[in-house]
Design an enzyme around this catalytic site. Sequence first.
Site, PDB file in Angstrom:
ATOM      1  N   HIS A 194     -10.365 -13.856  33.143  1.00  7.94           N
ATOM      2  CA  HIS A 194      -9.898 -14.917  33.992  1.00  7.94           C
ATOM      3  C   HIS A 194     -11.286 -15.238  34.924  1.00  7.94           C
ATOM      4  O   HIS A 194     -11.413 -16.634  34.936  1.00  7.94           O
ATOM      5  CB  HIS A 194      -8.974 -14.572  35.124  1.00  7.94           C
ATOM      6  CG  HIS A 194      -8.539 -15.691  36.018  1.00  7.94           C
ATOM      7  ND1 HIS A 194      -7.371 -16.158  36.039  1.00  7.94           N
ATOM      8  CD2 HIS A 194      -9.122 -16.188  37.139  1.00  7.94           C
ATOM      9  CE1 HIS A 194      -7.139 -17.085  37.069  1.00  7.94           C
ATOM     10  NE2 HIS A 194      -8.386 -17.002  37.512  1.00  7.94           N
ATOM     11  N   GLU A 195     -11.965 -14.525  35.448  1.00 10.44           N
ATOM     12  CA  GLU A 195     -13.007 -14.826  36.281  1.00 10.44           C
ATOM     13  C   GLU A 195     -14.294 -15.204  35.396  1.00 10.44           C
ATOM     14  O   GLU A 195     -14.970 -16.417  35.722  1.00 10.44           O
ATOM     15  CB  GLU A 195     -13.648 -13.702  37.241  1.00 10.44           C
ATOM     16  CG  GLU A 195     -12.524 -13.323  38.007  1.00 10.44           C
ATOM     17  CD  GLU A 195     -12.020 -14.318  38.850  1.00 10.44           C
ATOM     18  OE1 GLU A 195     -12.732 -15.159  39.250  1.00 10.44           O
ATOM     19  OE2 GLU A 195     -10.736 -13.976  39.555  1.00 10.44           O
TER      20      GLU A 195
HETATM   21 ZN    ZN Z   1      -9.219 -18.370  39.079  1.00  9.88          ZN
END
Ligand code: ZN
Length: 197
Positions: free
Chosen positions: A154-155
């Site tokens: 996600h990051e």
């Molecule tokens: Zn995010």
Amino acid sequence: MSALSIMEKISLELQSDIPPPLPFTSTDDPILRKRAEPIEDPTSLQTKTIALQLFESIKAAGGGFGLAAPQVGISKRLFICSFDWKIETIIPIINPAYKPVDDEMEAHWEACFSVPNTYGNVMRYKRIRCSYQTIDGKEINTELEGIQARVFQHEYDHLDGVLYPDKCIDLRVFDEPNELQAFRLWVRKEREKAGYL
Ligand SMILES: [Zn+2]
């Protein structure tokens, strides 16, 4: 006396210059859609300042799984996260890369400071082999699984201009704070059931 966390060590190094928290960029800010620039020197004062800015910003927001530099308007390949979800164990992840270990994927609910009042169910690789640099300039190669692999992916996506709604199979938007809070509690239970937390 407990050992100093990595972020505490960085703030001691910067001494009086603890940066104030930065506001989150709005969902439609073009910086969230740009490929961020590599960090040339992970050990530089500038890199440490960005890491601390992210740390102060996530603390001011009440904590979270992770925060990437473009989310506070800095287009650099750096994010912070904790692999055991504690504010004391947050570390900076610099110039990250990853590859899936195999094809296995799993779906789970995610939220993001850049897409407020929203949850999405997102397919991610279950196991990844990842690499990154530390704030000391060390090269780390490691395997992550489950929610740790999910947070990393996600990051990482933020550094390539990708937001999770681009990938999700179910998106829920909550206009009512009570409904958002109820869903948040439900997601937490689902994470526990899945062995995620
Ligand atoms: Zn995010």
